[in-house]
Design an enzyme around this catalytic site. Structure first.
Site, PDB file in Angstrom:
ATOM      1  N   CYS A 289      -7.699 -12.183  -3.676  1.00 38.17           N
ATOM      2  CA  CYS A 289      -8.530 -11.496  -4.689  1.00 38.17           C
ATOM      3  C   CYS A 289      -9.095 -12.464  -5.731  1.00 38.17           C
ATOM      4  O   CYS A 289      -9.992 -12.089  -6.493  1.00 38.17           O
ATOM      5  CB  CYS A 289      -7.719 -10.413  -5.377  1.00 38.17           C
ATOM      6  SG  CYS A 289      -7.180  -9.152  -4.229  1.00 38.17           S
TER       7      CYS A 289
ATOM      8  N   HIS B 244     -10.833  -8.267 -11.905  1.00 40.98           N
ATOM      9  CA  HIS B 244     -10.618  -7.872 -10.508  1.00 40.98           C
ATOM     10  C   HIS B 244     -10.165  -6.412 -10.490  1.00 40.98           C
ATOM     11  O   HIS B 244      -9.366  -5.989 -11.329  1.00 40.98           O
ATOM     12  CB  HIS B 244      -9.556  -8.783  -9.889  1.00 40.98           C
ATOM     13  CG  HIS B 244      -9.074  -8.292  -8.557  1.00 40.98           C
ATOM     14  ND1 HIS B 244      -9.940  -8.013  -7.524  1.00 40.98           N
ATOM     15  CD2 HIS B 244      -7.818  -8.000  -8.099  1.00 40.98           C
ATOM     16  CE1 HIS B 244      -9.240  -7.579  -6.483  1.00 40.98           C
ATOM     17  NE2 HIS B 244      -7.960  -7.560  -6.810  1.00 40.98           N
TER      18      HIS B 244
ATOM     19  N   ASN C 126     -10.054  -1.431  -4.020  1.00 40.80           N
ATOM     20  CA  ASN C 126      -9.886  -2.886  -4.104  1.00 40.80           C
ATOM     21  C   ASN C 126     -10.550  -3.525  -2.875  1.00 40.80           C
ATOM     22  O   ASN C 126     -10.045  -3.399  -1.761  1.00 40.80           O
ATOM     23  CB  ASN C 126      -8.393  -3.218  -4.159  1.00 40.80           C
ATOM     24  CG  ASN C 126      -8.123  -4.707  -4.284  1.00 40.80           C
ATOM     25  OD1 ASN C 126      -9.023  -5.532  -4.146  1.00 40.80           O
ATOM     26  ND2 ASN C 126      -6.872  -5.060  -4.532  1.00 40.80           N
TER      27      ASN C 126
HETATM   28  N1  ACO Z   1       0.919   8.739  -2.546  1.00 40.26           N
HETATM   29  C1  ACO Z   1       1.975   9.384  -3.015  1.00 40.26           C
HETATM   30  N2  ACO Z   1       3.113   8.748  -3.356  1.00 40.26           N
HETATM   31  C2  ACO Z   1       3.153   7.432  -3.215  1.00 40.26           C
HETATM   32  C3  ACO Z   1       2.067   6.685  -2.721  1.00 40.26           C
HETATM   33  C4  ACO Z   1       0.911   7.412  -2.370  1.00 40.26           C
HETATM   34  N3  ACO Z   1      -0.200   6.802  -1.888  1.00 40.26           N
HETATM   35  N4  ACO Z   1       2.380   5.370  -2.692  1.00 40.26           N
HETATM   36  C5  ACO Z   1       3.639   5.299  -3.155  1.00 40.26           C
HETATM   37  N5  ACO Z   1       4.107   6.530  -3.468  1.00 40.26           N
HETATM   38  C6  ACO Z   1       5.398   6.908  -3.975  1.00 40.26           C
HETATM   39  C7  ACO Z   1       6.456   5.862  -3.679  1.00 40.26           C
HETATM   40  O1  ACO Z   1       6.968   6.024  -2.378  1.00 40.26           O
HETATM   41  C8  ACO Z   1       7.478   6.187  -4.758  1.00 40.26           C
HETATM   42  O2  ACO Z   1       8.239   7.277  -4.343  1.00 40.26           O
HETATM   43  P1  ACO Z   1       9.846   7.284  -4.551  1.00 40.26           P
HETATM   44  O3  ACO Z   1      10.014   7.218  -6.038  1.00 40.26           O
HETATM   45  O4  ACO Z   1      10.266   8.543  -3.925  1.00 40.26           O
HETATM   46  O5  ACO Z   1      10.321   6.045  -3.848  1.00 40.26           O
HETATM   47  C9  ACO Z   1       6.622   6.637  -5.928  1.00 40.26           C
HETATM   48  O6  ACO Z   1       5.335   6.989  -5.378  1.00 40.26           O
HETATM   49  C10 ACO Z   1       6.411   5.563  -6.969  1.00 40.26           C
HETATM   50  O7  ACO Z   1       6.039   4.372  -6.288  1.00 40.26           O
HETATM   51  P2  ACO Z   1       5.748   3.069  -7.076  1.00 40.26           P
HETATM   52  O8  ACO Z   1       5.618   1.925  -6.126  1.00 40.26           O
HETATM   53  O9  ACO Z   1       6.724   2.959  -8.204  1.00 40.26           O
HETATM   54  O10 ACO Z   1       4.337   3.433  -7.693  1.00 40.26           O
HETATM   55  P3  ACO Z   1       3.544   2.574  -8.708  1.00 40.26           P
HETATM   56  O11 ACO Z   1       3.311   3.368  -9.899  1.00 40.26           O
HETATM   57  O12 ACO Z   1       4.103   1.208  -8.865  1.00 40.26           O
HETATM   58  O13 ACO Z   1       2.144   2.427  -7.969  1.00 40.26           O
HETATM   59  C11 ACO Z   1       0.872   0.876  -6.669  1.00 40.26           C
HETATM   60  C12 ACO Z   1       2.078   1.799  -6.697  1.00 40.26           C
HETATM   61  C13 ACO Z   1      -0.367   1.714  -6.905  1.00 40.26           C
HETATM   62  C14 ACO Z   1       0.805   0.208  -5.313  1.00 40.26           C
HETATM   63  C15 ACO Z   1       1.001  -0.169  -7.788  1.00 40.26           C
HETATM   64  O14 ACO Z   1       2.265  -0.761  -7.751  1.00 40.26           O
HETATM   65  C16 ACO Z   1      -0.044  -1.248  -7.708  1.00 40.26           C
HETATM   66  O15 ACO Z   1      -1.202  -1.014  -7.908  1.00 40.26           O
HETATM   67  N6  ACO Z   1       0.379  -2.501  -7.470  1.00 40.26           N
HETATM   68  C17 ACO Z   1      -0.545  -3.619  -7.496  1.00 40.26           C
HETATM   69  C18 ACO Z   1      -1.388  -3.700  -6.268  1.00 40.26           C
HETATM   70  C19 ACO Z   1      -2.346  -4.865  -6.443  1.00 40.26           C
HETATM   71  O16 ACO Z   1      -2.728  -5.193  -7.552  1.00 40.26           O
HETATM   72  N7  ACO Z   1      -2.745  -5.520  -5.402  1.00 40.26           N
HETATM   73  C20 ACO Z   1      -3.679  -6.614  -5.784  1.00 40.26           C
HETATM   74  C21 ACO Z   1      -3.803  -7.658  -5.066  1.00 40.26           C
HETATM   75  S1  ACO Z   1      -4.553  -7.330  -3.552  1.00 40.26           S
HETATM   76  C22 ACO Z   1      -4.968  -8.846  -2.813  1.00 40.26           C
HETATM   77  O17 ACO Z   1      -4.795  -9.908  -3.327  1.00 40.26           O
HETATM   78  C23 ACO Z   1      -5.474  -8.731  -1.385  1.00 40.26           C
END
Ligand code: ACO
Length: 336
Positions: free
Chosen positions: A117, A257, A287
């Protein structure tokens, strides 16, 4: 006043595929909801390159053609193409060569640059140094990724986040003080396992086993990436502002980003920078990895005035991260 020779952005182009994948549609693939995706990421929909005969190089070429069409610049005058991508059409040959062919860049040489990214920002800096050296005069810097090719649409942790697209800018020299002023770039290899596609490379060459283990799909530790993205983008923005004697009131726009709206809002809060001056289009595209920043420049170019101070910041797999400070210059107006 005499200004040093800077590289400035003189044209912008973009391309997103027509096919829209909405949050509602994803509800039929995985156990998720529009409400969860919107509130946790800010994404409402993303674009998917659904024509299986096309790939990343085609999106890059479409973005370049848009740029050339809008600016009236002759493709035969482009010296070099730097293509930031993590999803080249093939492991070999480099996608940049295909893009030169498809976009009619007949005298240009070019190469791929993979920094996930952060790729577009790193590529912009490499292109700028070519211009500053006075060796080349017109450099195309493109960010393009077909994330749908490496996303597992059975994994709700990742499939809701990513989309496909490409953005392109043209760099030329300026003598009016506009252009790229400074960069702060970092890497942190300790983060490499937090976000990866581990199969198909030299460590795990593609095999029935890598496919069965789903190593050809993107995998991430979302929480760790989330936390480090906020830290990395905030710290490099602060560092670049400090060493250029800038405070937030002097910055006109931040272009972050687009990985998660909550990351963007947290960076804005930590920097004490108002969200109404932070450019966001994640709701439309998700993204798109190396394409998010040039797609933002493309979407919002009408808002930028000559002399505006832009802070652009990125974070991605690797980890790779950094920030760039530039002054917006004059864009080519189309020759009719
Ligand atoms: N729909 C519903 N529930 C979901 C989903 C979904 N799509 N995805 C995860 N959950 C659930 C999880 O299983 C978890 O359930 P549990 O508590 O029963 O285990 C709950 O939601 C909370 O999950 P978290 O991982 O704590 O959710 P979080 O608020 O952290 O959001 C996310 C997850 C959106 C992936 C976030 O962590 C994020 O954006 N991370 C950064 C991603 C990023 O920036 N990538 C960039 C680089 S990409 C590159 O370089 C190619």
């Amino acid at each position: 006043m005499i200004h040093k020779r800077n590289a400035t952005i003189t044209a912008v182009g973009g391309y997103v595929p027509d096919t829209i994948l909405t949050n509602k549609m994803l509800e039929s693939y995985v156990d998720t909801s529009d409400e969860w995706i919107t509130s946790r990421t800010g994404i409402k929909e993303r674009r998917i390159l659904s024509d299986i005969t096309l790939a990343t190089s085609d999106m890059a070429a479409f973005a370049i053609k848009d740029l050339l069409h809008e600016s009236g610049v002759d493709p035969k005058t482009i010296d070099c193409l730097i293509l930031a991508t993590s999803t080249p059409d093939h492991i070999l040959a480099p996608a940049a060569t295909l893009v030169c062919e498809k976009a009619g860049l007949t005298i240009a040489w070019g190469f791929d640059l993979n920094a996930a990214c952060s790729g577009f920002l790193y590529a912009l800096s490499v292109g700028a140094s070519f211009i500053e050296s006075n060796r080349y005069h017109k450099i195309l810097v493109v960010g393009a990724d077909q994330m749908s090719a490496i996303v597992n649409y059975e994994d709700r942790n990742t499939c809701v986040l990513f989309g496909d697209g490409a953005g392109a800018v043209l760099l030329e020299s300026s003598s009016d003080g506009s252009g790229l002023i400074d960069n702060v770039f970092k890497v942190d290899g300790k983060g490499s396992s937090s976000l990866s596609v581990s199969g198909g490379g030299s460590l795990y060459p593609a095999s029935l086993v890598t496919v069965a283990d789903k190593k050809h799909f993107i995998q991430q530790d979302g929480k760790n990436v989330f936390k480090n993205a906020i830290l990395g983008m905030t710290s490099t923005c602060s560092e670049i502002m400090e060493r250029n004697q800038l405070d937030t009131a002097m910055i006109d726009w931040i272009i972050p980003h687009q990985a998660n709206l909550r990351i963007i809002e947290a960076v804005s809060k930590h920097l004490d920078f108002p969200m109404d001056k932070v450019k966001v289009n994640i709701q439309k595209y998700g993204n798109t990895t190396a394409a998010t920043i040039p797609l933002c420049l493309w979407d919002f170019k009408e808002d930028f005035k000559e002399g505006d101070k832009l802070l652009i910041t990125a974070f991605g797999a690797g980890f790779t991260y950094g920030s760039t400070y530039l002054k917006w210059g004059k864009l080519h107006s189309k020759i009719i």
